[in-house]
Write a protein that holds these residues in place. Structure first.
Motif, PDB file in Angstrom:
ATOM      1  N   ILE A 158      44.452  43.475  25.651  1.00  0.00           N
ATOM      2  CA  ILE A 158      43.681  44.294  26.573  1.00  0.00           C
ATOM      3  C   ILE A 158      43.789  43.710  27.980  1.00  0.00           C
ATOM      4  N   TYR A 159      44.102  44.568  28.956  1.00  0.00           N
ATOM      5  CA  TYR A 159      44.386  44.158  30.331  1.00  0.00           C
ATOM      6  C   TYR A 159      43.444  44.861  31.308  1.00  0.00           C
ATOM      7  N   LYS A 160      43.149  44.187  32.396  1.00  0.00           N
ATOM      8  CA  LYS A 160      42.441  44.848  33.499  1.00  0.00           C
ATOM      9  C   LYS A 160      43.478  45.581  34.342  1.00  0.00           C
ATOM     10  N   ALA A 161      43.288  46.874  34.539  1.00  0.00           N
ATOM     11  CA  ALA A 161      44.282  47.694  35.232  1.00  0.00           C
ATOM     12  C   ALA A 161      44.168  47.620  36.745  1.00  0.00           C
ATOM     13  N   THR A 162      43.033  47.142  37.233  1.00  0.00           N
ATOM     14  CA  THR A 162      42.738  47.213  38.665  1.00  0.00           C
ATOM     15  C   THR A 162      42.600  45.825  39.284  1.00  0.00           C
ATOM     16  N   GLU A 163      42.518  45.812  40.608  1.00  0.00           N
ATOM     17  CA  GLU A 163      42.439  44.539  41.325  1.00  0.00           C
ATOM     18  C   GLU A 163      41.014  44.002  41.393  1.00  0.00           C
ATOM     19  N   ALA A 164      40.899  42.779  41.890  1.00  0.00           N
ATOM     20  CA  ALA A 164      39.598  42.093  41.914  1.00  0.00           C
ATOM     21  C   ALA A 164      38.561  42.847  42.734  1.00  0.00           C
ATOM     22  N   HIS A 165      38.974  43.432  43.859  1.00  0.00           N
ATOM     23  CA  HIS A 165      38.010  44.106  44.736  1.00  0.00           C
ATOM     24  C   HIS A 165      37.395  45.341  44.090  1.00  0.00           C
ATOM     25  N   THR A 166      37.962  45.821  43.004  1.00  0.00           N
ATOM     26  CA  THR A 166      37.377  46.958  42.290  1.00  0.00           C
ATOM     27  C   THR A 166      36.180  46.533  41.457  1.00  0.00           C
TER      28      THR A 166
END
Length: 365
Positions: free
Chosen positions: A117-125
């Motif tokens: 499972i991966y985070k699709a978005t960047e840190a600022h999201t």
């Protein structure tokens, strides 16, 4: 009396029957038991926060379903995860800040499976916050013992604006088209059987952003979430990358949003870049530094960026005469097909294919 004893005995049998329990204890994996990679945090509630682009973890399970208890850290917002099932990429899934139900990952057949499972978005999201995973015979997967590449960059490195397959360009929110899994960095790392972490921020440069004078990457790099005023610091000793790839310059060269903006200052750019590499070397003195140009920066500006990167390489090599020489890679110019002038998923694959022999050589050195 006999009836009372019979009822008591039946109650004991039901209570001790493993099949009577709705969720057996060994079928629940708590967030603190996972083995993530990327910039992550186990918060005070013992929940796992995936903070940065493509931060991920894996589990194995038996059966046909895996239930994921996750939320976005903003109660009024949403985020995205994406996942692999048995080594095959599946899709992105929207994650609500106030979920009404867990996310269920379905396997086509029973038996033993692996999910990453991966985070699709960047840190600022904002972070994805996991509390537990529930499935039959579930176990946490450990990250494979492979070389690690860190990818430092901007929105291109994030995989921002790359995937309009569900929500068209120009609609929705900025992060609706993020696809960190299929960005060039994670893609080329998987080709070369490497682990990876992605340290990137949309719009950022080495000394200015695409339309403002700050914040820049050196100002936020030490913060867990890349927020300029963050009090949460990143522990650089968490990982020891074999290669640190830096792709900055597109936003420094940007002409901005139409408001007044000073011309690109190559002297300032080179100086800030050299100082940033010196800062990185304090934490990772043995890592191979690789500087990447931008396939989006073309013609005269592309040539200028190449000259600047060459000057940066020469200065850093002179500062560390006994260290590994800085490697430089110049992308072939590319016409982007993503949103707002960004590469799309197919463009990222082209970039990854072009980078593969370059990183393969560095991994062998």
């Amino acid at each position: 009396m006999r009836i009372t004893k019979s009822i008591a005995l039946l109650g004991c049998l039901l209570y001790s029957n493993p099949g009577a329990a709705r969720i057996p204890a060994n079928d629940t994996l708590l967030a603190r038991q996972l083995h993530p990679i990327g910039r992550t945090l186990l918060n005070t509630s013992k929940q796992l926060e995936l903070v940065t682009s493509a931060a991920h973890f894996g589990v194995s399970f038996t059966g046909s379903t895996c239930t994921v208890y996750v939320k976005a850290d903003n109660p009024d917002g949403y985020n995205y995860l994406q996942y692999e099932l048995d080594g095959v990429y599946q899709k992105r899934i929207r994650v609500e800040g106030k979920p009404t139900a867990p996310i269920i990952i379905n396997a086509p057949i029973g038996g033993k499976h692996q999910v990453w499972i991966y985070k699709a978005t960047e840190a600022h999201t904002g972070a994805l916050v996991f509390s537990k995973i529930v499935a039959g015979n579930i176990k946490a997967l450990t990250v494979p013992l492979q070389p690690l590449i860190e990818f430092i960059g901007n929105s291109i490195t994030c995989g921002a604006a790359a995937d309009a397959s569900e929500i068209p360009c120009g609609s929705g929110q900025y992060h609706d088209q993020h696809n960190a899994y299929k960005a060039y960095g994670p893609s080329v790392a998987r080709m070369l059987y490497c682990n990876y972490i992605v340290s990137s921020v949309s719009g950022i440069g080495i000394y200015r952003t695409w339309n403002r004078e700050s914040p820049n990457m050196p100002q936020v790099y030490d913060n867990l979430d890349f927020q300029v005023n963050s009090t949460r610091k990143w522990n650089h000793a968490t990982y020891q990358p074999k290669i640190i790839s830096i792709a900055l310059g597109t936003n420094d060269l940007s002409h901005g949003d139409g408001s007044a903006r000073e011309a690109f200052d190559s002297t300032r750019f080179i100086s800030a870049y050299v100082q940033f590499i010196q800062h990185i070397k304090q934490y990772h003195p043995d890592a191979q530094i690789a500087l990447l140009s931008s396939p989006m920066v073309k013609n005269a500006e592309g040539a200028l960026l190449q000259r600047c990167l060459t000057a940066i390489k020469n200065q850093v090599d002179a500062l560390y005469p006994s260290g590994k020489k800085v490697a430089v890679f110049f992308f072939t110019p590319l016409e982007p097909h993503g949103c707002t002038g960004h590469p799309d998923v197919a463009d990222h694959q082209i970039m990854a294919n072009e980078l593969k022999p370059f990183f393969k050589r560095l991994l062998g050195s």
